[in-house]
Write a protein that holds these residues in place. Structure first.
Motif, PDB file in Angstrom:
ATOM      1  N   GLY A 127       0.838  -1.190   0.000  1.00 45.54           N
ATOM      2  CA  GLY A 127       0.000   0.000   0.000  1.00 45.54           C
ATOM      3  C   GLY A 127       0.867   1.232   0.000  1.00 45.54           C
ATOM      4  N   CYS A 149      -4.777   4.247   1.859  1.00 46.75           N
ATOM      5  CA  CYS A 149      -4.577   2.791   1.808  1.00 46.75           C
ATOM      6  C   CYS A 149      -4.757   2.211   3.213  1.00 46.75           C
ATOM      7  CB  CYS A 149      -3.174   2.451   1.314  1.00 46.75           C
ATOM      8  SG  CYS A 149      -2.833   3.025  -0.349  1.00 46.75           S
ATOM      9  N   ILE A 191      -7.290  -0.727   4.114  1.00 48.45           N
ATOM     10  CA  ILE A 191      -6.745  -2.013   4.581  1.00 48.45           C
ATOM     11  C   ILE A 191      -7.267  -2.334   5.989  1.00 48.45           C
ATOM     12  CG2 ILE A 191      -4.619  -3.182   5.298  1.00 48.45           C
ATOM     13  CD1 ILE A 191      -3.201  -1.435   3.038  1.00 48.45           C
ATOM     14  N   LYS A 247       4.979  -1.611   5.446  1.00 49.03           N
ATOM     15  CA  LYS A 247       4.101  -2.401   4.566  1.00 49.03           C
ATOM     16  C   LYS A 247       3.716  -3.714   5.256  1.00 49.03           C
ATOM     17  CE  LYS A 247       5.279   0.811   1.641  1.00 49.03           C
ATOM     18  NZ  LYS A 247       4.435   2.016   1.598  1.00 49.03           N
ATOM     19  N   TYR A 298      -5.911  -4.923  -2.059  1.00 49.99           N
ATOM     20  CA  TYR A 298      -4.510  -4.887  -1.618  1.00 49.99           C
ATOM     21  C   TYR A 298      -3.886  -6.276  -1.559  1.00 49.99           C
ATOM     22  CZ  TYR A 298      -5.187   0.009  -0.808  1.00 49.99           C
ATOM     23  OH  TYR A 298      -5.432   1.341  -1.014  1.00 49.99           O
ATOM     24  N   GLY A 300      -4.223  -9.073  -4.349  1.00 52.90           N
ATOM     25  CA  GLY A 300      -5.384  -8.201  -4.248  1.00 52.90           C
ATOM     26  C   GLY A 300      -6.319  -8.343  -5.446  1.00 52.90           C
ATOM     27  N   TYR A 308      -8.713  -3.080  -7.099  1.00 56.84           N
ATOM     28  CA  TYR A 308      -7.512  -2.260  -7.331  1.00 56.84           C
ATOM     29  C   TYR A 308      -7.830  -1.163  -8.339  1.00 56.84           C
ATOM     30  CZ  TYR A 308      -2.693  -1.022  -8.603  1.00 56.84           C
ATOM     31  OH  TYR A 308      -1.529  -0.346  -8.854  1.00 56.84           O
ATOM     32  N   CYS A 357      -3.370   5.597  -4.516  1.00 53.52           N
ATOM     33  CA  CYS A 357      -3.334   4.299  -3.827  1.00 53.52           C
ATOM     34  C   CYS A 357      -2.921   3.167  -4.761  1.00 53.52           C
ATOM     35  CB  CYS A 357      -4.696   3.991  -3.221  1.00 53.52           C
ATOM     36  SG  CYS A 357      -5.120   5.123  -1.885  1.00 53.52           S
ATOM     37  N   TYR A 363      -0.721   1.204  -5.808  1.00 55.39           N
ATOM     38  CA  TYR A 363       0.627   0.797  -5.366  1.00 55.39           C
ATOM     39  C   TYR A 363       1.282  -0.114  -6.395  1.00 55.39           C
ATOM     40  CZ  TYR A 363      -1.944  -3.400  -4.195  1.00 55.39           C
ATOM     41  OH  TYR A 363      -2.753  -4.494  -4.294  1.00 55.39           O
TER      42      TYR A 363
END
Ligand SMILES: [Cu+2]
Length: 150
Positions: A67, A72, A76, A96, A121, A128, A133, A140, A142
């Motif tokens: 993330g 994020c 999460i 992380k 995620y 994820g 996503y 966000c 990532y």
């Protein structure tokens, strides 16, 4: 004779008044005691509940989750907390990594991995959801190659 009888009656009346007052006071005290007992009972019940929840063996677990930012973190942690039995979830943006506490009679580690993955995620065990996503805000999105557990 007559006078003395009247006086006696008067005394009796006074005695009646006194005992009425006593009864009333006892009733008031009893009501107060009853009320405070009720409160105490309620407090004891709450305390017992707290103790019981402390007695339930909580499992602490840490695992990697990718993330980028504070948003994020919200997503999460919300995903992890949404799993029934999870009592605490804290994701570390630098490491992380997420720390979770959960009741292992209600859920397990994989359910938490899956819930986080469903929110978009990557965890160290579950990739994820691509659909989720795609729906994430730009900041966000990532890098899927990002190192976890840093
Ligand atoms: Cu973000």
């Amino acid at each position: 004779m007559n006078f003395s009888k009247k006086n006696h009656e008067h005394k009796n009346k006074n005695a009646n008044n006194v005992s009425k007052k006593v009864i009333l006071s006892v009733a008031v005290i009893a009501a107060v005691v009853f009320t405070s007992c009720k409160n105490e009972t309620k407090k004891e019940t709450e305390t017992t509940t707290t103790e019981v929840s402390k007695d339930i063996a909580m499992t602490d677990l840490s695992f990697g989750v990718r993330g980028n930012c504070g948003m994020c973190k919200n997503t999460i942690e919300k995903a992890a907390n949404g799993v029934e039995g999870v009592s605490k979830a804290t994701w570390d943006v630098d490491k992380k990594k997420i720390d979770v506490s959960f009741d292992d009679t209600k859920t397990d580690a994989m359910a938490i991995h899956n819930a986080i993955a469903a929110s978009g995620y990557d965890t160290e065990k579950v990739a994820g959801s691509e659909e989720a996503y795609e729906g994430l805000p730009g900041c966000c999105k990532y890098d899927h190659e990002m190192a976890m557990n840093q």
